[in-house]
Motif scaffolding. Structure first.
Motif, PDB file in Angstrom:
ATOM      1  N   ALA A   8       0.829  -1.198   0.000  1.00  0.00           N
ATOM      2  CA  ALA A   8       0.000   0.000   0.000  1.00  0.00           C
ATOM      3  C   ALA A   8       0.869   1.257   0.000  1.00  0.00           C
ATOM      4  O   ALA A   8       0.578   2.228  -0.719  1.00  0.00           O
ATOM      5  CB  ALA A   8      -0.927  -0.002   1.214  1.00  0.00           C
ATOM      6  N   ILE A   9       1.946   1.250   0.774  1.00  0.00           N
ATOM      7  CA  ILE A   9       2.854   2.403   0.803  1.00  0.00           C
ATOM      8  C   ILE A   9       3.522   2.567  -0.557  1.00  0.00           C
ATOM      9  O   ILE A   9       3.638   3.692  -1.076  1.00  0.00           O
ATOM     10  CB  ILE A   9       3.896   2.238   1.932  1.00  0.00           C
ATOM     11  CG1 ILE A   9       3.199   2.365   3.293  1.00  0.00           C
ATOM     12  CG2 ILE A   9       5.015   3.267   1.794  1.00  0.00           C
ATOM     13  CD1 ILE A   9       4.087   2.060   4.482  1.00  0.00           C
ATOM     14  N   GLY A  12       1.024   3.927  -3.050  1.00  0.00           N
ATOM     15  CA  GLY A  12       0.772   5.339  -2.745  1.00  0.00           C
ATOM     16  C   GLY A  12       1.902   6.233  -3.241  1.00  0.00           C
ATOM     17  O   GLY A  12       1.661   7.304  -3.810  1.00  0.00           O
ATOM     18  N   TRP A  15       1.689   6.465  -7.010  1.00  0.00           N
ATOM     19  CA  TRP A  15       0.596   7.338  -7.423  1.00  0.00           C
ATOM     20  C   TRP A  15       0.971   8.808  -7.250  1.00  0.00           C
ATOM     21  O   TRP A  15       0.698   9.634  -8.125  1.00  0.00           O
ATOM     22  CB  TRP A  15      -0.668   7.013  -6.613  1.00  0.00           C
ATOM     23  CG  TRP A  15      -1.820   7.846  -7.055  1.00  0.00           C
ATOM     24  CD1 TRP A  15      -2.635   7.640  -8.115  1.00  0.00           C
ATOM     25  CD2 TRP A  15      -2.269   9.065  -6.435  1.00  0.00           C
ATOM     26  NE1 TRP A  15      -3.559   8.645  -8.208  1.00  0.00           N
ATOM     27  CE2 TRP A  15      -3.360   9.532  -7.196  1.00  0.00           C
ATOM     28  CE3 TRP A  15      -1.858   9.783  -5.333  1.00  0.00           C
ATOM     29  CZ2 TRP A  15      -4.029  10.693  -6.866  1.00  0.00           C
ATOM     30  CZ3 TRP A  15      -2.529  10.944  -5.012  1.00  0.00           C
ATOM     31  CH2 TRP A  15      -3.598  11.386  -5.778  1.00  0.00           C
ATOM     32  N   LEU A  16       1.614   9.149  -6.122  1.00  0.00           N
ATOM     33  CA  LEU A  16       2.031  10.535  -5.892  1.00  0.00           C
ATOM     34  C   LEU A  16       3.043  10.991  -6.942  1.00  0.00           C
ATOM     35  O   LEU A  16       2.952  12.112  -7.453  1.00  0.00           O
ATOM     36  CB  LEU A  16       2.627  10.693  -4.493  1.00  0.00           C
ATOM     37  CG  LEU A  16       1.636  10.669  -3.335  1.00  0.00           C
ATOM     38  CD1 LEU A  16       2.377  10.675  -2.004  1.00  0.00           C
ATOM     39  CD2 LEU A  16       0.686  11.848  -3.424  1.00  0.00           C
TER      40      LEU A  16
END
Length: 141
Positions: A8-9, A12, A15-16
């Motif tokens: 998940a990290i 994320g 995506w950023l």
């Protein structure tokens, strides 16, 4: 469970990074779409020029008077703002104070003649440098 948190990290972070890249690409595309004749620009290869004509995806630049080159829109890297001549008030007032003592009027010729007063002479080769000793220190003969 730990593997899900790590994934998940990682997702994320990806995506950023991709959203930031998309935002930069959109800003660059918007800049290129708004080019107008008279704009000073720089190409990705470093050529500086003035936009003379914009036709669909082709931008005509004038790099020197009469020298026109054609570039695709994507090759334009950034817009160059024309330089603004700003005079540092502190430097000017100090210079004028020196001349007021001599009762002289400051004109362009005086400023040009004093422009190189603080120039440092730097040799263009190492022939005038002292030889270096084996321990790395300069030889002080």
């Amino acid at each position: 469970m730990e593997l899900l948190i790590i994934m998940a990290i990682a997702l994320g972070a990806l995506w950023l990074m991709s959203s930031r890249t998309r935002k930069q690409q959109r800003a660059a595309q918007e800049f290129r779409n708004n080019l107008e004749p008279g704009d000073e620009v720089m190409t990705a290869s470093g050529l500086l020029g003035t936009v003379v004509d914009v036709e669909d995806d082709v931008i005509t630049l004038e790099s020197s008077p009469g020298a026109h080159t054609r570039w695709i829109r994507a090759a334009i890297a950034k817009k160059i703002e024309p330089p603004v001549d700003e005079i540092d008030d502190a430097d000017e007032s100090e210079y004028e104070d020196e001349l007021e003592d001599e009762d002289d009027v400051v004109d362009d010729a005086d400023r040009i003649s004093h422009a190189n007063d603080d120039v440092i002479d730097v040799p263009d080769d190492l022939s005038s440098m002292p030889p270096v000793r084996k321990d790395g220190e300069p030889d002080s003969k």
